[in-house]
Enzyme design. Structure first.
Site, PDB file in Angstrom:
ATOM      1  N   ASP A   1       0.850  -1.194   0.000  1.00  0.00           N
ATOM      2  CA  ASP A   1       0.000   0.000   0.000  1.00  0.00           C
ATOM      3  C   ASP A   1       0.887   1.246   0.000  1.00  0.00           C
ATOM      4  OD1 ASP A   1      -2.266   1.584   0.227  1.00  0.00           O
ATOM      5  OD2 ASP A   1      -2.346   1.398   2.412  1.00  0.00           O
TER       6      ASP A   1
ATOM      7  N   GLU B   1       2.493   5.011  -4.029  1.00  0.00           N
ATOM      8  CA  GLU B   1       2.436   5.958  -5.167  1.00  0.00           C
ATOM      9  C   GLU B   1       3.749   6.696  -5.371  1.00  0.00           C
ATOM     10  OE1 GLU B   1       0.080   5.574  -2.829  1.00  0.00           O
ATOM     11  OE2 GLU B   1      -1.139   4.375  -4.175  1.00  0.00           O
TER      12      GLU B   1
ATOM     13  N   ASP C   1      -8.925   3.905  -1.874  1.00  0.00           N
ATOM     14  CA  ASP C   1      -9.872   4.329  -0.832  1.00  0.00           C
ATOM     15  C   ASP C   1     -11.160   4.925  -1.386  1.00  0.00           C
ATOM     16  OD1 ASP C   1      -7.935   3.420   0.835  1.00  0.00           O
ATOM     17  OD2 ASP C   1      -7.143   5.405   1.332  1.00  0.00           O
TER      18      ASP C   1
HETATM   19  C1  GLC Z   1      -4.653   3.192   2.999  1.00  0.00           C
HETATM   20  C2  GLC Z   1      -5.143   2.003   2.180  1.00  0.00           C
HETATM   21  C3  GLC Z   1      -6.178   1.238   2.970  1.00  0.00           C
HETATM   22  C4  GLC Z   1      -5.587   0.805   4.303  1.00  0.00           C
HETATM   23  C5  GLC Z   1      -5.074   2.016   5.068  1.00  0.00           C
HETATM   24  C6  GLC Z   1      -4.333   1.621   6.342  1.00  0.00           C
HETATM   25  O1  GLC Z   1      -5.660   4.112   3.175  1.00  0.00           O
HETATM   26  O2  GLC Z   1      -5.629   2.391   0.935  1.00  0.00           O
HETATM   27  O3  GLC Z   1      -6.628   0.132   2.230  1.00  0.00           O
HETATM   28  O4  GLC Z   1      -6.542   0.144   5.060  1.00  0.00           O
HETATM   29  O5  GLC Z   1      -4.170   2.754   4.253  1.00  0.00           O
HETATM   30  O6  GLC Z   1      -3.265   0.787   6.077  1.00  0.00           O
END
Ligand code: GLC
Length: 800
Positions: A405, A408, A483
């Site tokens: 995650d 980017e 998200d």
């Molecule tokens: C980001 C991710 C989400 C995750 C969060 C905490 O917002 O996109 O899926 O739950 O981080 O790790």
């Protein structure tokens, strides 16, 4: 932002006149009198690469996207010099390059225009950064449609829109938000029933304008790098996607369990909570194969550590979950906490693996753990080091997969949400700034993660999921759309994104079912599940700060609806797996927007809602509250309503009933659909027979069923089972023939044929030329089912 208006800016340089031409086998080089070079390479009969250089030189080739193992080679290549142009002919297309200005025009063999330059290549020097802003403009033909470009939430057909590619953490994005997390510089054009693709292999911030600024022009440009693009001829959209995927790479087969249902939340902790959630799935008999650990499993958000209070014995927990059929997947972010006591940090410091600013300091930014440094995944040594870090989580603790995650890369509390432009990267030995590396940073992180998971999970297959991606990332990982929000509009966005990702070579993708931010109503959750089970990746995830989002947190009705749809997904697993195998083999999209299914029918060009799940199922989600059904377009052909078994002839709009526990779902007449019994997780039960649902038709059709050991690599040594099934139906006879391939022996011996819409009463049945009594076939008149040996070659079902 650099706008297209600058096409007319004083600074634009256009190619001059051709003054030298040269051909070496498949590579043609055109030099102009003002130092512009076009190097044209014929990759395949339908794929041509156009790479431009300026100042009399071409930059060295290097690409993270292109798969070096992809198929190359052509059947025909003829180059003829004409008075005003060069003419390049392959067995599929004719490409003309003008001697006056290097503009290209591509025709099919019938002489129909496929794609042509408007101004063509031009560039502008960038005083600020050095190098050039490279630009390309093409004519937008009347009625031309555009598709692709990764995860954009806008409508499928991108005509009259402009988009940017610059991976960005877009919490609670909306329909108009651009750019999003992924960077896929590939689009498909469709005009005059011919389609083609353009893949612009440039990692700088780039833009695509589909006849928005100027109504007859489609253009794309990047803030640096070179104009290096591939033209891919169809003429059907499916072949364009397949050609693009061949070029940028196909994934390996995932383990079958990864196509099951996944449950996630930010976050399940402590250990007892994880166990409770898992147990509840089994208690309520809602199939589930994977459970996720979000950031709170770590010690202070330090990657590769465990919070020992919340998870005193992770290895035991993961092993117990595995016993119960659950695979555990944990999140790993790129930000490494600045903490001299932390071993990952220490090692990266010692080895000099963190990204640095132009003037020397480390790239420091805030993410979950507070101040972090970030590994430079564009350095191959860093990728190897990173891969090896997974030994603990995978080999020792027993995780089955990893979730990447924030890649980017996302940085908190700064206006641009990411690294500053001046950050330095290795770029595999081509040192550069973040301007060039930004769009592939997430991809390289996911690649390194994939290498690690693969190494330590062997001989099983790895599973990785990523948020950011560049073209080619499908070789390493699945992805989700980031998200989203628990709103009806986002249900529709998820539907479009999943189709668009499939069209962009990245089929293994899905949304956070139910919505990540905010809380869905039970009704919205039910409708989202009904759609989500038809996405190649199927996971419920939520931010967890608005209440829970497990299937049972709404009411009993929603729990039952969830069970019904998840069971349907599990029944259709052999069909989904076969569809995945087709994607792996052919690069074809697993979900097909209607335009892919029938591009000759102009009704399909602007449709968003309906899509094909594989080759045989037509799905159309209900996207509004309080609905008892919806209107939808049924594409041409004959279809069975999956629920009522009524048939309908398409090529028209129709109202379709679908109460809260249904979704408009149709099966193409003539299809043979494989089905497994419901299981709570993949491998729970021995499969005693494979059911084949035969949707009878007057006519012919072909279906395939692919199976293998569901995990491991034996399939690469030929240990798979492929059934090629042909259906041939007339008014009083049905012939089903089977051609088998592969050395895998399935555990079942019998096929259970289930006839839907059998147009006659059966007189007798012949299996491989032998009449078999209805008793021996175990024929059930009520259910229209019979059992035959799995190795039959030809089956005649003859009517009275
Ligand atoms: C980001 C991710 C989400 C995750 C969060 C905490 O917002 O996109 O899926 O739950 O981080 O790790």
């Amino acid at each position: 932002m650099i706008t297209n208006t600058e096409l007319h800016s004083q600074g634009n340089v256009f190619p001059g006149k051709l003054n030298q031409f040269d051909q070496v086998v498949d590579t043609l080089t055109f030099n102009t009198d003002n130092g512009v070079i076009l190097r044209l390479q014929v990759f395949r009969d339908s794929v041509i690469r156009f790479k431009y250089g300026t100042g009399g030189k071409l930059e060295e080739d290097f690409s993270y996207a292109i798969d070096e193992d992809g198929n190359r080679g052509y059947n025909k290549l003829e180059v003829i010099e004409k008075e005003n142009h060069y003419e390049i002919t392959t067995s599929k297309i004719i490409c003309k390059i003008s001697k006056a200005d290097l503009r290209s025009r591509i025709f099919d063999l019938e002489g129909k225009i496929v794609c042509e330059d408007e101004l063509g290549f031009h560039y502008e020097e960038s005083y600020q950064y050095g190098g050039e802003i490279v630009k390309m403009s093409k004519k937008a033909q009347p009625g031309e449609s555009y598709y692709g470009l990764g995860d954009k939430p806008a409508d499928n057909n991108m005509r009259a829109k402009r988009f940017e590619l610059w991976g960005t953490d877009q919490y609670a994005f909306g329909k108009q938000t651009d750019p999003l997390y992924k960077n896929v510089p590939f689009y498909i054009g469709l005009q005059n029933k011919i389609s083609y693709g353009i893949f612009f292999d440039n990692t700088f911030r780039s833009f695509f304008d589909f006849a928005q600024e100027r109504h007859h022009v489609t253009s794309f440009w990047a803030q640096g790098g070179v104009m290096d693009y591939y033209f891919i001829y169809g003429p059907d959209v499916n072949s364009v996607v397949s050609g693009y995927t061949e070029l940028t790479g196909k994934p390996e087969l995932p383990p079958l369990w990864a196509l099951g249902y996944h449950q996630c939340k930010w976050s399940y902790y402590p250990e007892s909570n994880v166990r409770e959630v898992a147990a509840k799935f089994r208690e309520l008999q809602i199939p589930c194969d994977a459970i996720y650990l979000d950031i709170d499993y770590m010690d202070g958000f330090r990657c590769f550590t465990w919070d020992e209070e919340k998870f005193p014995n992770p290895t035991q927990m993961i092993s117990d979950l595995r016993e119960d059929g659950f695979k555990t997947i944990a999140i790993i972010d790129p930000g490494i906490k600045v903490d001299p006591e932390y071993s990952v940090y220490q090692e990266a410091m010692e080895k000099d693996y963190f990204c640095k600013r132009a003037d020397g300091p480390y790239m420091k930014g805030k993410v979950w753990p507070g101040q972090c440094y970030f590994p430079d995944y564009t350095n191959p040594k860093v990728r190897t080091w990173w891969a090896d870090l997974f030994k603990g989580l995978i080999a020792d603790n027993g995780l089955a997969g990893v979730w990447n995650d924030m890649n980017e890369p996302a940085v908190m509390e700064v206006p641009n949400k990411t690294f500053p432009d001046d950050v330095r990267h290795d770029f595999d030995g081509h040192p550069c700034s973040h301007r060039k590396a930004h769009n592939i940073y997430g991809m390289q992180m996911a690649r390194a993660t994939y290498e690690g998971v693969k190494k330590f999970i062997y001989p099983k297959r790895p599973f990785v999921i990523t948020r950011s991606a560049y073209s080619g990332t499908q070789r390493y990982t699945s992805s989700w759309f980031g998200d989203n929000v628990a709103t009806w509009e986002h249900l529709s966005i998820a539907n479009i994104q999943a189709q668009r990702m499939s069209l962009s070579g990245m089929s293994f993708a899905g949304s956070d079912i139910g919505g990540f931010a905010e809380q869905p109503t039970g009704e919205l959750f039910a409708r989202w599940i009904a759609l989500g089970v038809f996405h190649p990746f199927c996971r419920v995830h939520s931010s967890g700060d608005h209440g829970d989002q497990e299937p049972w947190t709404f009411d009993e009705n929603v729990t039952n609806i969830t069970r019904k749809f998840v069971e349907l997904r599990y029944k259709l697993l052999p069909y989904l797996y076969t569809t995945f195998w087709q994607y792996v083999e052919e690069g074809t999209p697993m979900l097909k927007s209607l335009v892919v299914y029938d591009q000759e029918d102009a009704q399909t060009h602007y449709r968003n809602d309906e899509f094909m799940y594989g080759d045989k199922f037509l799905v159309c989600p209900v996207l509004e509250p309080n609905a008892k059904g919806r209107r939808m377009y049924i594409p041409r052909g004959e279809w069975y309503n999956f629920w009522t078994r009524e048939t309908i002839i398409g090529g028209k709009e129709a109202w379709v009933d679908a109460d809260i526990d249904e979704i408009p779902l149709f099966v193409k007449a003539g299809s043979i659909i494989p089905r497994y019994p419901v299981m709570q997780y993949v491998g729970e039960k021995v499969i005693e027979f494979l059911t084949l649902d035969v949707y009878c038709a007057i006519g012919k059709d072909k279906s395939v069923v692919y199976e293998d050991a569901s995990d491991g690599y034996d399939y690469k040594k030929g240990r798979f089972s492929l059934r090629n099934l042909s259906f041939n139906g007339t008014e009083n006879e049905i012939i089903i023939s089977q051609y088998k391939d592969g050395k895998y022996t399935t555990e079942y011996e019998t096929l259970r044929l289930n006839f839907i819409g059998l147009p006659f009463e059966i007189d007798y049945v012949e299996v491989d030329n032998l009449k078999i009594s209805m008793e021996d076939l175990n024929y059930d008149l009520n259910t229209q089912t019979m059992y035959v040996n799995k190795n039959f070659v030809e089956l005649h079902i003859v009517g009275k």
